[in-house]
Design a protein around this motif. Sequence first.
Motif, PDB file in Angstrom:
ATOM      1  N   LYS A 154       7.661  -3.030  12.932  1.00  0.00           N
ATOM      2  CA  LYS A 154       6.314  -2.893  12.338  1.00  0.00           C
ATOM      3  C   LYS A 154       5.326  -3.848  13.005  1.00  0.00           C
ATOM      4  O   LYS A 154       4.159  -3.522  13.204  1.00  0.00           O
ATOM      5  N   MET A 208       4.180 -11.429  11.430  1.00  0.00           N
ATOM      6  CA  MET A 208       4.724 -10.566  10.376  1.00  0.00           C
ATOM      7  C   MET A 208       5.572 -11.439   9.451  1.00  0.00           C
ATOM      8  O   MET A 208       6.382 -12.245   9.912  1.00  0.00           O
ATOM      9  N   GLY A 255       0.701  -9.320   8.781  1.00  0.00           N
ATOM     10  CA  GLY A 255       1.237  -8.277   7.898  1.00  0.00           C
ATOM     11  C   GLY A 255       2.414  -8.799   7.099  1.00  0.00           C
ATOM     12  O   GLY A 255       2.987  -9.846   7.415  1.00  0.00           O
ATOM     13  N   ILE A 289      -3.491   1.322   6.589  1.00  0.00           N
ATOM     14  CA  ILE A 289      -4.660   0.477   6.859  1.00  0.00           C
ATOM     15  C   ILE A 289      -4.444  -0.382   8.107  1.00  0.00           C
ATOM     16  O   ILE A 289      -5.302  -0.451   8.992  1.00  0.00           O
ATOM     17  N   LEU A 290      -3.278  -1.021   8.184  1.00  0.00           N
ATOM     18  CA  LEU A 290      -3.011  -1.892   9.338  1.00  0.00           C
ATOM     19  C   LEU A 290      -2.938  -1.100  10.638  1.00  0.00           C
ATOM     20  O   LEU A 290      -3.456  -1.536  11.664  1.00  0.00           O
ATOM     21  N   VAL A 332      -3.595   6.635   3.988  1.00  0.00           N
ATOM     22  CA  VAL A 332      -4.037   5.935   5.204  1.00  0.00           C
ATOM     23  C   VAL A 332      -3.183   4.672   5.401  1.00  0.00           C
ATOM     24  O   VAL A 332      -2.914   3.951   4.450  1.00  0.00           O
ATOM     25  N   ALA A 334       6.138  -7.371   5.588  1.00  0.00           N
ATOM     26  CA  ALA A 334       7.067  -6.245   5.622  1.00  0.00           C
ATOM     27  C   ALA A 334       7.988  -6.329   4.415  1.00  0.00           C
ATOM     28  O   ALA A 334       8.685  -7.327   4.224  1.00  0.00           O
ATOM     29  N   VAL A 361       0.848  -1.197   0.000  1.00  0.00           N
ATOM     30  CA  VAL A 361       0.000   0.000   0.000  1.00  0.00           C
ATOM     31  C   VAL A 361       0.889   1.253   0.000  1.00  0.00           C
ATOM     32  O   VAL A 361       1.908   1.288   0.694  1.00  0.00           O
ATOM     33  N   ALA A 362       0.471   2.258  -0.752  1.00  0.00           N
ATOM     34  CA  ALA A 362       1.252   3.507  -0.800  1.00  0.00           C
ATOM     35  C   ALA A 362       1.285   4.148   0.580  1.00  0.00           C
ATOM     36  O   ALA A 362       0.295   4.111   1.319  1.00  0.00           O
ATOM     37  N   ASP A 363       2.437   4.713   0.920  1.00  0.00           N
ATOM     38  CA  ASP A 363       2.540   5.439   2.197  1.00  0.00           C
ATOM     39  C   ASP A 363       2.173   6.918   2.006  1.00  0.00           C
ATOM     40  O   ASP A 363       1.745   7.574   2.944  1.00  0.00           O
TER      41      ASP A 363
END
Length: 408
Positions: free
Chosen positions: A339, A348, A324, A307-308, A305, A326, A277-279
């Motif tokens: 994270k 993760m 998640g 999301i996580l 946003v 990474a 996802v874009a930061d």
Amino acid sequence: MRVALGVSGGIAAYKAAELVRLLQDKGLDVQVVMTRSAREFITPLTLATLSGHKIITEMFGGEAGGGNIESAVEHIAVAQSIDALVIAPATANVLAKMAHGVVDDFLTTLCLATQAPVIVAPAMNVNMWEHAATRENLETLSHRGVRVVNPDEGYLACGMTGAGRLAALESIVQAVCEALGLREDFSGETILVTAGPTQEPLDAVRYLSNRSSGKMGYALAEAGRRRGACVVLIAGPTSAEPPTVHTLERVRTAGEMAEAVFRHCDSAGVIIMAAAVADFRPANPQAGKIKKLDGPQVMNLEPAVDILAELSRRPRCAGQIVVGFAAETENLIENAAAKLRAKHLDLMVANDVSRDDAGFDVDTNVVTLLFPDGRTIPLEKMSKFDVAHRVLDEVVGMRRFAASVVQQ
Ligand code: CTP
């Protein structure tokens, strides 16, 4: 995995069409083998169309294949290539031939030639089913390790009532899955998976994105589906072919992905965020196309946003497991662990995306699994599909551990 579906000549042969579909739904490649009499009840064309393979009936290719070396050894080739042989419906005649080692057509020859597990789903008139000959034949077959899916009771095509109706197709599929060691450990459960990149528009034709192909998320969705889960897949823009899942939502931006995730998250027992996802996103995307003549541009970015992170701030449904991924290029374990803690994850999956054989746009991955208690499990290089199964295995393990703690 490849399964041969033997269809013999009983009225229930018409159900073979649906059975092909249900077996394919489990990700199985189905080769149909019909007896001559089965062709009186359902056409080979129907089953060939559904299975995507030519139907085999005769030894030596029948009239068309006479003298053809390939067709002379086809039964051996099929016998060696299959992971299971399921015969549904299995008539009293086929069961008798199997019990006595009689081989007079392709299906019965295949029964002797294969070392794969064999499953039979008998269907016949109630008197034939209860006849001592059939009972003894089935006993012989059971002793040899053949799995029998007993017929159901009910109204029979011959007009009589009793045992003899082909078992429910779901029971036959379940027996095949058990024989193949395919697990159904997510049956009745919803798994929410995100996959692929997001695109954040700069103007009408340009966007900010990343190299994610979506393959890892798709592998997770496929593995979950094969293990019986109802999979909700939320996919960013990618050219890879998505698997067939219960719900597929296509999104473009991080905002759209967040909206879809928040809409589905409460019904999911497991959430796996494999999407890249874009930061950040352009703060002022242009409605039209930015022109070259406008000269060099300075773009202001604003946070997209997370999301996580947002999910971790919301109350979680009881027992929900959040996983998640990474994507790192340096300090893999350290960064991924940070994270894991920051986003309150249960697992993760740390991905070194600087390697050629891992991460973006390849079919293999090299990952390390990190847990909240500090444990790390480095996995060797494997296909993304195998990584997906390992991740799901860990989820099952966490569930089992949580259940045992509750019991104590
Ligand atoms: N993630 C998310 N929303 C974002 C960014 C990431 O939900 N806006 C999720 C990803 O799907 C992934 C996890 O957070 O499961 C970690 O993503 P990653 O890109 O590795 O880390 P970031 O938190 O974005 O940090 P950085 O990019 O600085 O490494």
